[in-house]
Write an enzyme that holds these catalytic residues in place. Structure first.
Site, mmCIF file in Angstrom:
data_model
loop_
_atom_site.group_PDB
_atom_site.id
_atom_site.type_symbol
_atom_site.label_atom_id
_atom_site.label_comp_id
_atom_site.label_asym_id
_atom_site.label_seq_id
_atom_site.Cartn_x
_atom_site.Cartn_y
_atom_site.Cartn_z
ATOM 1 N N GLU A 85 0.831 -1.213 0.000
ATOM 2 C CA GLU A 85 0.000 0.000 0.000
ATOM 3 C C GLU A 85 0.861 1.256 0.000
ATOM 4 O OE1 GLU A 85 -3.224 -0.038 2.869
ATOM 5 O OE2 GLU A 85 -3.345 2.140 2.833
ATOM 6 N N ASP A 296 3.885 -14.884 11.281
ATOM 7 C CA ASP A 296 2.576 -15.283 10.766
ATOM 8 C C ASP A 296 1.587 -14.134 10.976
ATOM 9 O OD1 ASP A 296 0.050 -16.348 10.432
ATOM 10 O OD2 ASP A 296 0.497 -18.228 11.454
HETATM 11 C C1 MEV Z 1 -5.609 3.319 5.271
HETATM 12 O O1 MEV Z 1 -4.942 2.159 4.855
HETATM 13 C C2 MEV Z 1 -5.578 3.459 6.760
HETATM 14 C C3 MEV Z 1 -6.379 4.624 7.327
HETATM 15 O O2 MEV Z 1 -7.728 4.575 6.856
HETATM 16 C C4 MEV Z 1 -6.331 4.491 8.832
HETATM 17 C C5 MEV Z 1 -7.238 5.445 9.576
HETATM 18 O O3 MEV Z 1 -8.269 5.889 9.041
HETATM 19 O O4 MEV Z 1 -6.905 5.717 10.753
HETATM 20 C C6 MEV Z 1 -5.798 5.945 6.889
#
Ligand code: MEV
Length: 438
Positions: A85, A296
């Site tokens: 990501e 894991d």
């Molecule tokens: C995205 O991968 C994670 C977030 O949505 C976490 C959050 O909203 O605290 C940005």
């Protein structure tokens, strides 16, 4: 109509690919090329990967990145992260830099107890079962010695074996609820081997204990398995600083920042819809380090989310408070991790990740992983309560969008420059590329 296949596992890798492409991919030669382009040229390394699991036909890569500048208990770490990501590693690095100049992260392992259970059915008197258990327990421990001997040398072993009566929930259902210390190994094989030995001894001893009558002399073992719920294998990580040092945002005092931040955390503590996303952001950090260090991540995920719901409602794993002008933000999270055994001594990249971290023991790795989760959550909340996450996220995501449009190096350079001062969106990137291409 597709036909099922028998003996798939016995086919060679090439035969498996042929069958797959014929049956599911219209015999497309490009599909074969895609699978083969991920084979490692180093044959030994390829074989190693193939042998990690079954029916392997290719490798699935994830980016392996580094988030530097983490000051943890006054020691500096560069944290390896395996994650696909965009923004996650950038956010971790930003949070690391922010807290490095504010004293860094402080951590503490609260406990390292792991759990396993033998689930069984017994239809006789409960008092007799308790008496029988007193007779049984030393026999269970003695029978497990060949398994526990080495673990004990390393400082671990069986901590406790309890008989638990669960007959109010399920008729005649009891457990041997056992706790273990597995030191630097995650311990799944150790725990499961102990439990299966316990089950064997339990069945054998029941059949011969003179306290039971004929009818009672029978136990049905349902299953013997470790639990990934480890509420006593917990680590805490924390950051704190005076309110005056807290904000690096223009037009926002430390006090205002803290107020917004605390409110955001309170919402995650009370509202499950928000808590799940809040914790998902924490797991962005946790999973990435867990994966990079060959642990894991499914076990960690299952255990962490169960812990987040331990008080009866799913809630935030992090908490924040202001006390006497000091902002405090912390996480408490269960992490059953290992730094020996499993992939840790097999996978060359995992070995390298562990080396980058200075060969931590399991306790130290718990601390590092918890810090990665806390840092990720800090960065996410900071963005959410100030600019929103899309601004930063889309900047990081720009490269993915450019790649979707097969942008050339020259186009990438020009558009990265352009988006330093413009807002990224899928449609705008398409428009700007079109302009460049005309
Ligand atoms: C995205 O991968 C994670 C977030 O949505 C976490 C959050 O909203 O605290 C940005």
């Amino acid at each position: 109509m597709k036909e099922p296949i028998s003996g798939f596992s016995k086919l060679t890798k090439e035969e498996k690919i042929n069958w797959l492409t014929k049956t599911y991919l219209n015999d497309d030669p490009k599909a074969v090329d895609i699978l083969k382009q991920y084979w490692n040229k180093n044959e030994k390394l390829q074989q190693l990967h193939e042998e990690f699991t079954e029916n392997t036909i290719s490798n699935y890569y994830l980016p392996f990145g580094i988030a530097p500048n983490f000051l943890i208990n006054d020691e500096l770490f560069a944290i390896p992260m395996a994650i696909e990501e965009s923004s996650v590693i950038a956010a971790a690095s930003k949070a690391a830099k922010f807290w490095r100049s504010r004293g860094g992260f402080k951590t503490e392992v609260i406990d390292t107890v792991k759990v396993g259970q033998v689930h069984f059915i017994y239809e006789g008197s409960e008092e007799k079962l308790e008496l029988f258990f007193n007779h049984l327990e030393p026999k269970l421990r003695a029978a497990a010695i060949p398994i526990t001997k080495n673990m004990e040398k390393r400082g671990g072993g069986i901590k406790s074996i309890e008989l638990r009566d669960r007959t109010t929930e399920i008729d005649n259902y009891y457990q041997l609820h056992c706790s273990f210390e597995t030191v630097d190994s995650m311990g799944a094989n150790f725990i499961n081997s102990c439990l299966e030995k316990f089950a064997e001894v339990l069945e054998k001893e029941v059949a011969v204990w003179e306290g039971f009558n004929e009818k009672e002399r029978h136990i049905e073992v349902v299953m013997s398995i470790l639990s990934n719920y480890v509420p006593e294998c917990v680590v805490r990580a924390e950051v704190c600083c005076p309110l005056d040092d807290l904000s690096d945002e223009p037009n926002l005092s430390g006090e205002q920042f803290a107020q917004k931040f605390l409110r955001a955390v309170k919402i995650a503590e009370t509202e499950p819809f928000r808590a799940v996303t809040h914790n998902k952001g924490i797991m962005n950090g946790i999973d990435a380090v867990v994966l990079a260090t060959g642990n894991d991540f499914r076990a960690i995920e299952a255990g962490v989310h169960a812990y987040a719901a331990k008080d009866g409602q799913y809630s935030s794993l992090t908490h924040a408070r202001v006390e006497n002008g000091i902002f405090k933000f912390w996480i408490e999270v269960p992490l059953a991790l290992g730094t020996v055994g499993g992939l840790t001594s097999l996978h060359p990249l995992v070995k390298l990740a562990i080396e980058v971290l200075g060969h931590p023991n399991a306790r130290k790795l718990m601390e590092i992983v918890a810090v990665a989760g806390l840092a990720q959550n800090f960065a996410a909340i900071k963005s959410l309560i100030t600019t929103g996450i899309q601004k930063g996220h889309m900047k990081m995501h720009l490269m993915n969008i450019l790649n979707q449009h097969h942008a050339t190096l020259d186009e990438k350079e020009k558009l990265i420059e352009y988006y330093k001062t413009n807002i990224v969106s899928h449609s705008d990137v398409a428009v700007q590329l079109e302009k460049l291409r005309q």
